[in-house]
Scaffold this active site. Structure first.
Site, mmCIF file in Angstrom:
data_model
loop_
_atom_site.group_PDB
_atom_site.id
_atom_site.type_symbol
_atom_site.label_atom_id
_atom_site.label_comp_id
_atom_site.label_asym_id
_atom_site.label_seq_id
_atom_site.Cartn_x
_atom_site.Cartn_y
_atom_site.Cartn_z
ATOM 1 N N HIS A 1 -5.858 24.925 7.139
ATOM 2 C CA HIS A 1 -4.107 25.017 7.678
ATOM 3 C C HIS A 1 -4.190 24.047 8.979
ATOM 4 O O HIS A 1 -2.990 24.182 9.805
ATOM 5 C CB HIS A 1 -4.023 26.628 8.607
ATOM 6 C CG HIS A 1 -4.524 28.189 7.567
ATOM 7 N ND1 HIS A 1 -3.714 28.306 6.724
ATOM 8 C CD2 HIS A 1 -5.763 28.125 7.669
ATOM 9 C CE1 HIS A 1 -3.844 29.149 6.496
ATOM 10 N NE2 HIS A 1 -5.059 29.226 6.551
ATOM 11 N N SER B 1 5.385 -3.376 9.507
ATOM 12 C CA SER B 1 6.641 -3.120 9.754
ATOM 13 C C SER B 1 7.106 -4.066 10.691
ATOM 14 O O SER B 1 6.910 -4.662 10.802
ATOM 15 C CB SER B 1 6.764 -1.583 10.956
ATOM 16 O OG SER B 1 7.979 -1.684 12.233
ATOM 17 N N LYS C 1 0.997 -2.941 13.337
ATOM 18 C CA LYS C 1 1.911 -1.792 12.896
ATOM 19 C C LYS C 1 0.665 -1.968 11.022
ATOM 20 O O LYS C 1 1.909 -3.255 10.362
ATOM 21 C CB LYS C 1 2.737 -1.261 12.483
ATOM 22 C CG LYS C 1 3.181 0.218 12.519
ATOM 23 C CD LYS C 1 3.909 0.628 12.327
ATOM 24 C CE LYS C 1 3.913 2.719 11.832
ATOM 25 N NZ LYS C 1 3.710 2.801 10.699
ATOM 26 N N GLU D 1 0.661 5.734 -0.422
ATOM 27 C CA GLU D 1 1.797 5.555 -0.635
ATOM 28 C C GLU D 1 1.672 5.954 -1.893
ATOM 29 O O GLU D 1 2.504 6.105 -3.024
ATOM 30 C CB GLU D 1 2.089 4.912 0.003
ATOM 31 C CG GLU D 1 1.788 6.171 1.821
ATOM 32 C CD GLU D 1 2.826 4.986 2.829
ATOM 33 O OE1 GLU D 1 3.622 3.811 2.927
ATOM 34 O OE2 GLU D 1 2.309 5.230 4.040
#
Length: 471
Positions: free
Chosen positions: A195, A324, A330, A337
């Site tokens: 969870h 980025s 970053k 993805e």
């Protein structure tokens, strides 16, 4: 510059250097829809099927018994050579018809017949603009065939080859890579999560062992999908009766198309084989299942690599590119993805395949085969491509952040789970709440309150022992 070609509806102007003929040109003009032709994998498979049909017709005597003008061996060899050249991809640019065309694929089947006939005539010494040529696209190239059995046969051949040559090897590579990671990290302690909340300790090796088993199931699903395409409709001709072909034509073609890794046989029931695309629906459902699994693995690894300071950062994902345009330094989990997006596309594609399979098959023919073929081929290609780069550039370069993994174990409130059998659930729950409130660990509270003797407490709260309680 154009030349005149003829079909049963009359003369048509086609580009003078085109190997296709009148029916192809009509289809090009009738279907200016997406600007996207059928995938070359299907076209080349169709060339291979035509090659097998030519060979089968020759061996069965069809070119001397079932044609108005018997063919010589030289003419037969010319047709066979031309069909093989289509299979080799030499005429990919001669198949311009849009995906969204006649639902049986008749336009593309005739496209193949015309290209093969004109190329065979060229091999025999006839220029493309000669009107009276010996090899005819219908009478000779399409002998013993109908689009209704040949086009779905080409779909089966194309998908069988893609699954065997593209998706299966990369799935095996991904499985083996995860097997190595699981073994390498079997001693790296970390906290489990259910969870999205802290759970009991486990090892990073156990977590990646779970991913490995998911990938093993992917390999098994690919094998099951392959099994959907062994049966070929060829031999059923128009509606499944086999009119205008030799009774052994289907099984002869299937044998010619088979190889050591790729076995085909003529369909048990040609009426079903012509009319329904249930095997394709089943195979794509397995691709959807594969996509669901790969999405899950990629997403879990993306989460495990989140950070580097404000996330989990239990695995270190290879840096591949700046992440980025505004935040210097970053780096993002780009291959996770990419794979996830490919999987999303395949899951959506399954709706198209399912609908076409259910709604497109009326009586003796499914009339949505071109879009089904295009969609299924896309699914296999993008799954294979995305999984290959994900494995090579992400999975193989993953590193364990052992310090970060172990850091969370002692902090976890779920360490108290091991005390349940000794002090009871309610007292253990009270300890967990107090630990959370005070910011102390379960071990620190137990030591302060002398819940257990030191030796017993150390044994009970041994996190590595918690990862293998049954040993």
């Amino acid at each position: 510059m154009t030349r005149i070609e003829h079909d049963t509806m009359g003369p048509v102007e086609v580009p003078d250097d085109a190997y296709y003929g009148a029916q192809t040109q009509r289809a090009v003009e009738n279907f200016p829809i997406s600007g996207r032709p059928l995938p070359v994998e299907l076209i080349r498979a169709l060339g291979l099927v035509k090659w097998a049909c030519v060979q089968a017709n020759w061996e069965l005597g069809m070119f001397t018994e079932k044609v108005k003008r018997p063919l010589s061996e030289k003419e037969f060899e010319a047709i066979k050579t031309a069909a093989w050249e289509v299979y080799e991809g030499r005429f990919d640019d001669q198949f311009p018809i849009d995906v969204y065309q006649t639902g049986s694929g008749t336009s593309t089947n005739m496209n193949a017949n015309e290209v093969i006939a004109n190329r065979a005539n060229e091999i025999l010494g006839f220029a493309l603009d000669v009107v009276d040529k010996p090899i005819h696209p219908n009478d000779h190239v399409n002998l013993g065939q109908s689009t209704n059995d040949i086009f779905p046969t080409a779909i089966h051949v194309a998908l069988m080859k893609l699954l065997l040559e593209k998706l299966k090897p990369v799935a095996i590579n991904a499985r083996d890579t995860l097997t190595k990671k699981a073994k390498k990290w079997e001693g790296v302690l970390k906290i489990g999560r259910t969870h999205l909340a802290d759970a009991t300790p486990m090892t990073l090796g156990q977590e990646f062992g779970g991913f490995r088993e998911q990938m093993a199931k992917v390999v098994r699903s690919v094998n099951s999908a392959i099994n959907s395409f062994h049966s070929l409709p060829v031999g059923g001709t128009a509606v499944g009766t086999g009119i205008n072909t030799h009774p052994h034509f289907g099984q002869h073609v299937a044998k010619l198309l088979s190889c050591e890794k790729c076995t085909f046989f003529s369909a048990f029931d040609h009426f079903e084989a012509n009319a329904q695309r249930d095997g394709l629906v089943t195979a794509h459902a397995l691709l959807k299942s594969i996509a669901s699994t790969l999405f899950n693995v990629a997403n879990n690894i993306r989460w495990l690599g989140s950070g580097p300071r404000c996330g989990f950062y239990e695995v270190i994902i290879p840096d591949l590119q700046p992440g980025s345009s505004i935040m210097p330094g970053k780096v993002n989990p780009v291959l996770c993805e990419a794979l996830m997006q490919a999987c999303a596309r395949v899951i959506g594609n399954d709706q198209t395949i399912t609908f076409c399979g259910a709604a497109g098959g009326q009586f003796q023919l499914n009339i949505m085969m071109p879009v089904m073929a295009d969609t299924a081929i896309e699914s296999v290609k993008i799954l294979a491509g995305a999984l290959e780069v994900f494995t090579e550039k992400c999975l193989k370069g993953l590193e364990a952040n052992e310090e970060k993994c172990r850091e969370s174990v002692e902090k976890s409130l779920s360490m108290v789970t091991a005390l349940n059998p000794i002090i009871g659930y309610e007292k253990a729950a009270a300890l967990a709440k107090e630990a959370f409130k005070t910011g102390k660990t379960i071990r620190e509270l137990c030591e302060e309150q002398q819940i257990l003797p030191p030796d017993q407490l150390a044994e009970a709260l041994d996190p590595m022992k918690m990862t293998r309680p049954l040993e």
